[in-house]
Motif scaffolding. Structure first.
Motif, short mmCIF file in Angstrom:
data_model
loop_
_atom_site.label_atom_id
_atom_site.label_comp_id
_atom_site.label_asym_id
_atom_site.label_seq_id
_atom_site.Cartn_x
_atom_site.Cartn_y
_atom_site.Cartn_z
N LYS A 233 0.97 -4.79 -6.77
CA LYS A 233 0.73 -3.94 -5.63
C LYS A 233 -0.03 -2.70 -5.91
N THR A 234 -0.62 -2.04 -5.10
CA THR A 234 -1.38 -1.11 -5.44
C THR A 234 -1.06 0.32 -4.44
N PHE A 235 -1.04 1.60 -5.06
CA PHE A 235 -0.38 2.62 -4.56
C PHE A 235 -1.50 3.69 -4.76
N ASN A 236 -1.67 4.69 -4.04
CA ASN A 236 -2.40 5.67 -3.95
C ASN A 236 -1.87 6.93 -4.75
N GLY A 237 -0.47 6.84 -5.19
CA GLY A 237 -0.25 7.72 -6.08
C GLY A 237 1.51 7.77 -5.99
N VAL A 238 2.19 8.89 -6.75
CA VAL A 238 3.46 8.69 -6.68
C VAL A 238 3.81 10.07 -6.08
N GLU B 288 -3.31 9.53 -8.27
CA GLU B 288 -4.21 8.63 -8.54
C GLU B 288 -4.04 7.19 -8.13
N THR B 289 -4.75 6.67 -8.22
CA THR B 289 -4.66 5.05 -7.53
C THR B 289 -3.91 4.53 -8.89
#
Length: 143
Positions: A19-24, A87-88
């Motif tokens: 899965k891809t996330f824009n950040g934490v 960050e991605t």
């Protein structure tokens, strides 16, 4: 007014793989002009949003559809997200390390294409740590 939460409990951190996330992010609450940053969870935000939440007894991964899981009564104007890692992140692997004494996850790392991120679970907090600190903790767990 109590938050109503639609959530899907994820059984394993490994279900976040690929899965891809824009950040934490961290959840911050504003109360009487004071901002409190919650350390009991981290938010992985992307097309899907997940909250990794800890208590002294367990670690949960929740798929969030509307509101975050927060103890107490807070309305959305008082809840914001504070970036912890901006960050991605494409999750290629998640490593989990258990404390055999309590039979619970006490550390985990998220491996992405560019960087790896390291987390420890201490009591009812999730902390983001550096690789060398993480390695020391893993050595203690394996001893």
């Amino acid at each position: 007014m109590k938050n109503k939460i639609k959530k899907l409990k994820i059984k394993h951190l490994s279900e976040l793989k690929d899965k891809t996330f824009n950040g934490v992010y961290r959840i911050a609450l504003l109360e009487d002009e004071t901002q409190y940053i919650l350390e009991d969870s981290i938010i992985l935000k992307g097309e899907e949003t997940f909250q990794i939440l800890t208590t002294q007894q367990s670690l949960e991964v929740l798929k969030i559809e509307d509101e975050f899981k927060i103890d107490g009564e807070y309305e959305s104007p008082h809840i914001t997200l504070i970036p912890a890692i901006e960050e991605t992140i494409y999750i290629s692997n998640i490593l989990q390390f258990y404390d055999k004494h309590i039979n619970e996850i006490s550390a985990f790392s998220i491996e992405s294409k560019h960087l790896n991120y390291f987390f420890i679970r201490m009591s009812d907090e999730i902390q983001i740590i550096q690789k060398n600190e993480f390695e020391k903790i893993i050595m203690k767990l394996e001893a």
